[in-house]
Design an enzyme around this catalytic site. Structure first.
Site, PDB file in Angstrom:
ATOM      1  CG  ASP A   1       0.560   1.755  -2.877  1.00 47.96           C
ATOM      2  OD1 ASP A   1       0.448   2.645  -2.015  1.00 47.96           O
ATOM      3  OD2 ASP A   1       1.353   0.796  -2.758  1.00 47.96           O
TER       4      ASP A   1
ATOM      5  CG  HIS B   1       2.612  -1.148   0.299  1.00 47.98           C
ATOM      6  ND1 HIS B   1       1.666  -0.414  -0.378  1.00 47.98           N
ATOM      7  CD2 HIS B   1       2.134  -1.303   1.556  1.00 47.98           C
ATOM      8  CE1 HIS B   1       0.662  -0.138   0.430  1.00 47.98           C
ATOM      9  NE2 HIS B   1       0.920  -0.661   1.625  1.00 47.98           N
TER      10      HIS B   1
END
Length: 317
Positions: A151, A178
């Site tokens: 990310d 996530h």
């Protein structure tokens, strides 16, 4: 697998890796022994060894992984099945949590002090469950982390593309979880990202959340984010090893946490000789980020609870 092979190559190239153990099932498309032989020819000092489990034997990882895991300082686990058509999130969790549990049982027995980086979806649910496993065994659950570095990698690259700022000057912290809207990039805390308009930041926030789908679509359903995930996993692994070697490094990771009221949360984490040495507070947030934080926490709370519930069912089997 798709992540494991490139991740193994990148870790074999790390100067701090003295020995690299590769483990897979005997039914894998490329045998672990073949991957190890291939990596054994690159110009790096690390020794590469292969281990595999014959699924027809009826054995579990704990029955065959003693030599593989003993003495390990770091274990990276890219495992589990991808989400298939018709499979909902609960189905995926029930399958992958069982796979993770078998591997973590082996880690708990043979390398209980190693740092374990989990790349097993859904990370938001699997990590809390595996931490519960360690707690039940009297081990330190802070040794288990969810690898969320991809990310950060995506956010950094997207900001670079939008602003033209040098990549080495960009470091966007991505907090929360996530998956989907639990992923919260803190663009306001990066100098380059903070120059973007509010509309651009909102659009990029959404793009970071959906970046995995972007790759799946581009691969026409024939794969997911494997190469970028391997790159991100290796970045995480290098940070852990550097910290253990005395060179403190900071990366975002999904960990047991008191940063918010939730027991698990992705934050900036500093690694040192003892492993996780500091879990950093969130810092100042923009109004957009504060609103998104509340949304992310609500979703993440439910996903943490799902993981613990699923693990409770497993532990009674």
């Amino acid at each position: 697998g798709g992540i494991g092979q490139p991740l193994s190559m990148l870790m074999a190239m790390d100067e701090r890796v003295g020995e690299l153990s590769i483990y897979d099932l005997s039914v894998s498309m490329v045998p672990a022994e073949g991957v190890a032989a291939d990596l054994g020819h690159i110009e790096r000092p690390s020794k590469v060894k292969a281990y595999s489990l014959d699924i027809k034997s009826g054995k579990k990882p704990i029955d065959v992984m003693e030599e593989c895991l003993k003495g390990c300082d770091l274990v990276l686990i890219p495992a589990g099945v991808p989400r298939k058509p018709g499979m909902d999130r609960a189905d995926l969790l029930n399958v992958n949590i069982g796979i993770a549990k078998d591997l973590m049982e082996a880690c708990a027995k043979f390398c209980p002090n190693a740092i374990v980086g989990l790349i097993v979806n859904p990370v938001n649910s699997v990590v809390p469950a595996m931490c519960e496993l360690y707690k039940q065994k009297g081990l330190d659950p802070r040794r288990i982390l969810g690898v969320t570095t991809l990310d950060v990698v995506r956010a950094n690259k997207f900001v670079h593309e939008a602003t033209g700022a040098p990549l080495e000057s960009i470091q966007v912290s991505v907090v929360g979880g996530h998956a989907g809207a639990t992923i919260l990039p803190l663009f306001s805390q990066d100098a380059a990202a903070a120059t973007m308009s509010a509309d651009s930041i909102a659009a990029m926030d959404k793009r970071v959340q959906d970046a995995g789908t972007e790759v799946v679509t581009a691969k026409a359903g024939k794969g997911s984010a494997t190469l970028s995930m391997a790159y991100a996993g290796a970045r995480f692994g290098r940070a852990v090893l550097a910290g253990l070697d005395g060179e403190r490094r900071t990366e975002c990771s999904y960990v047991m946490s008191s940063v918010t009221e939730l027991p698990f949360f992705t934050s900036k984490v500093t690694f040192g000789p003892k492993g996780v040495e500091e879990v950093h507070p969130l810092g100042a947030l923009s109004a957009h980020e504060q609103k998104r934080l509340e949304e992310a926490k609500k979703l993440l709370k439910a996903e943490i609870e799902d993981g613990l519930k699923a693990f409770g069912g497993l532990s009674k089997l």
